[in-house]
Design a protein around this motif. Structure first.
Motif, PDB file in Angstrom:
ATOM      1  N   THR A   1       0.798  -1.186   0.165  1.00 39.46           N
ATOM      2  CA  THR A   1       0.201  -0.032   0.044  1.00 39.46           C
ATOM      3  C   THR A   1       0.717   1.328  -0.130  1.00 39.46           C
ATOM      4  O   THR A   1       0.729   2.304  -0.745  1.00 39.46           O
ATOM      5  N   ARG A   2       1.987   1.012   0.846  1.00 40.85           N
ATOM      6  CA  ARG A   2       2.804   2.228   0.907  1.00 40.85           C
ATOM      7  C   ARG A   2       3.550   2.543  -0.422  1.00 40.85           C
ATOM      8  O   ARG A   2       3.509   3.654  -0.944  1.00 40.85           O
ATOM      9  N   ARG A   3       3.932   1.475  -1.068  1.00 40.14           N
ATOM     10  CA  ARG A   3       4.760   1.722  -2.242  1.00 40.14           C
ATOM     11  C   ARG A   3       3.534   2.274  -3.432  1.00 40.14           C
ATOM     12  O   ARG A   3       4.010   2.945  -4.188  1.00 40.14           O
ATOM     13  N   ALA A   4       2.495   1.721  -3.308  1.00 45.48           N
ATOM     14  CA  ALA A   4       1.616   2.343  -4.514  1.00 45.48           C
ATOM     15  C   ALA A   4       1.199   3.702  -4.021  1.00 45.48           C
ATOM     16  O   ALA A   4       1.133   4.494  -5.277  1.00 45.48           O
ATOM     17  N   ILE A   5       0.867   4.120  -2.920  1.00 41.20           N
ATOM     18  CA  ILE A   5       0.607   5.526  -2.779  1.00 41.20           C
ATOM     19  C   ILE A   5       1.930   6.501  -2.873  1.00 41.20           C
ATOM     20  O   ILE A   5       1.700   7.431  -3.680  1.00 41.20           O
ATOM     21  N   GLU A   6       3.104   5.951  -2.726  1.00 40.19           N
ATOM     22  CA  GLU A   6       4.207   6.791  -3.048  1.00 40.19           C
ATOM     23  C   GLU A   6       4.399   6.802  -4.500  1.00 40.19           C
ATOM     24  O   GLU A   6       5.040   7.913  -4.945  1.00 40.19           O
ATOM     25  N   SER A   7       4.352   5.847  -5.274  1.00 41.14           N
ATOM     26  CA  SER A   7       4.381   6.040  -6.774  1.00 41.14           C
ATOM     27  C   SER A   7       3.607   6.654  -7.144  1.00 41.14           C
ATOM     28  O   SER A   7       3.845   7.972  -8.161  1.00 41.14           O
ATOM     29  N   ILE A   8       2.025   6.628  -6.992  1.00 39.52           N
ATOM     30  CA  ILE A   8       1.297   7.676  -7.541  1.00 39.52           C
ATOM     31  C   ILE A   8       1.605   9.350  -7.194  1.00 39.52           C
ATOM     32  O   ILE A   8       1.774  10.133  -7.799  1.00 39.52           O
TER      33      ILE A   8
END
Length: 156
Positions: free
Chosen positions: A106-113
């Motif tokens: 989840t962290r990785r996805a939010i950071e990417s966006i």
């Protein structure tokens, strides 16, 4: 009145506990000592690019669903990404994750966006891991307070 700042909270709250977290963020952001910040709290399916374009900072909240952000928060990003891409660069943001596991995906996805949007993260993510604990609410309250206080003081 022209110097009022706007804090937007977009948080998915599909359960009583995640609702407590969203409410805690709002309580912190609306602390009695915060004088010049208007707080808007929306569910991801009710928020859109117009809300992001109108704010001075944003707090995101999501549950961890199968190692990823909630579908509702992803939908918010899908609808907001391109309309906000060029106009919200350096937008101050913070986020919290209610993670039954570790919150990594989840962290990785939010950071990417957020990196694609070129938003500016104001603090390390708050990841509320494992079994639900009341201290998560205190941490979320602090998150809301710090973001609103930073806006109020002109630090962000």
């Amino acid at each position: 009145m022209g110097n009022r700042r706007k804090l937007l909270v977009v948080a998915h709250a599909p359960s009583p506990n995640t609702l407590k977290l969203r409410e805690a963020v709002e309580q912190g952001a609306r602390h009695q000592d915060i004088e010049n910040v208007d707080v808007t709290v929306l569910a991801p399916l009710d928020a859109g690019p117009e809300d992001v374009l109108a704010c001075d900072a944003i707090i995101l909240g999501t549950s961890e669903n199968l190692g990823y952000m909630s579908g509702a928060l992803k939908d918010f990003f899908d609808r907001s990404y391109y309309p906000c891409l060029e106009q919200t660069q350096a937008l101050p943001f913070a986020y919290y994750i209610r993670a039954g596991h570790d919150g990594t995906g989840t962290r990785r996805a939010i950071e990417s966006i957020a990196t694609g949007l070129r938003w500016k993260r104001m603090q390390e993510p708050l990841i509320c891991r494992g079994e639900y604990r009341d201290e998560f609410e205190d941490q979320c309250r602090e998150l809301g307070l710090y973001m609103a206080a930073s806006l109020d003081a002109g630090l962000i």
